[in-house]
Motif scaffolding. Sequence first.
Motif, PDB file in Angstrom:
ATOM      1  N   TRP A 146      -7.441  -0.076   4.038  1.00  0.00           N
ATOM      2  CA  TRP A 146      -8.586  -0.934   3.740  1.00  0.00           C
ATOM      3  C   TRP A 146      -9.349  -1.329   4.995  1.00  0.00           C
ATOM      4  N   LYS A 206     -12.396   1.513   0.959  1.00  0.00           N
ATOM      5  CA  LYS A 206     -11.095   2.202   0.917  1.00  0.00           C
ATOM      6  C   LYS A 206     -11.188   3.384   1.873  1.00  0.00           C
ATOM      7  N   SER A 237       0.857  -1.198   0.000  1.00  0.00           N
ATOM      8  CA  SER A 237       0.000   0.000   0.000  1.00  0.00           C
ATOM      9  C   SER A 237       0.881   1.232   0.000  1.00  0.00           C
ATOM     10  N   SER A 285      -4.174   0.752  -3.931  1.00  0.00           N
ATOM     11  CA  SER A 285      -3.752  -0.157  -2.859  1.00  0.00           C
ATOM     12  C   SER A 285      -4.874  -1.135  -2.508  1.00  0.00           C
ATOM     13  N   ASN A 340      -4.779   5.341  -2.377  1.00  0.00           N
ATOM     14  CA  ASN A 340      -5.589   4.396  -1.589  1.00  0.00           C
ATOM     15  C   ASN A 340      -6.424   3.465  -2.464  1.00  0.00           C
ATOM     16  N   GLU A 371      -1.960   0.955   4.501  1.00  0.00           N
ATOM     17  CA  GLU A 371      -2.962  -0.108   4.667  1.00  0.00           C
ATOM     18  C   GLU A 371      -4.388   0.470   4.739  1.00  0.00           C
TER      19      GLU A 371
END
Length: 285
Positions: free
Chosen positions: A131, A192, A124, A212, A209, A129
């Motif tokens: 998520w 996201k 990412s 990722s 984002n 990260e």
Amino acid sequence: MLPLTPVLVAVVCILIVWIFKPADRSLRRKKREPGAPPWVDEDLNDSTDLHQGQEDADERPESEEDVEHIPFSHTRYPEKEMAKRSQEFYELLNKRRSVRFISNEQVPMEVINNVIKAAGTAPSGAHTEPWTFVLVKDPDVKHKIREIIEKEEEINYMKRMGHRWVTDLKKLRTNWVKEYLDTAPVLILIFKQVHGFTPSGRKKVHYYNEISVSIACGILLAALQNAGLVTVTTTPLNCGPHLRVLLGRPPHEKLLMLLPVGYPSKEATVPDLKRKALDQIMVTV
Ligand SMILES: Cc1cc2nc3c(=O)[nH]c(=O)nc-3n(C[C@H](O)[C@H](O)[C@H](O)COP(=O)(O)O)c2cc1C
């Protein structure tokens, strides 16, 4: 009349920059979107409940603790073994299909936890990260999700999608009725996070984002296939804000994808689609 001293000139310049900067920013934001079908971007932006001024994360960095660098651990295979592993992995993924008929048989939660953990290994932007994976198992919540999606999808099919889009979907025989949203034992809704928060509560930029989280979704699809479960990648148009509120997720999280997960139902069928050959998807320079 007062003579224009250098100090006065500087004050006037600062005022002009201060007045025009926000307007310029909103202009740039608007410029990014032309050409995109409005119903697609509306969902991903979901800015109806975020005040414009709050949308950009705080750009002043907050010092993070330095991270120790450690030796990298690598497994090297003999070339023959590499060829075998890569061939087997390809064959496994080549069997993946979008399955829209899912049985109501329960799936082991340990497996679901493992596939989500696998998705969470994705790279990412700046290791942010960004998520959130929301698992829905409750039949009432699943049904509410189905109602929200079918209502919007009917409008999508009848009004919002252009003739070409509806024609392109014909071969898939999809429509706005989504029985799998009730029958699949688990729905995974992937959000996201358009920004995060620093320990002191300031906004933290989540670079790239969407890319990722999309990579994480790809890994999730591969992990589900590896575990012997099926799903269909879905992007419920115009349902993001409604589903986010239903699931109690905060405004900085936007729905990216919904995956109904389970075993295929006995009568499941899939369109007989062909995939492009290597020479159609790869160029070597
Ligand atoms: C970004 C994305 C969005 C999709 N959205 C939907 C969807 O909303 N509903 C649906 O039934 N299938 C959806 N699909 C599944 C595609 O129709 C499917 O992947 C494609 O037809 C190829 O079939 P396969 O997945 O079996 O290889 C989507 C796929 C992707 C990658």
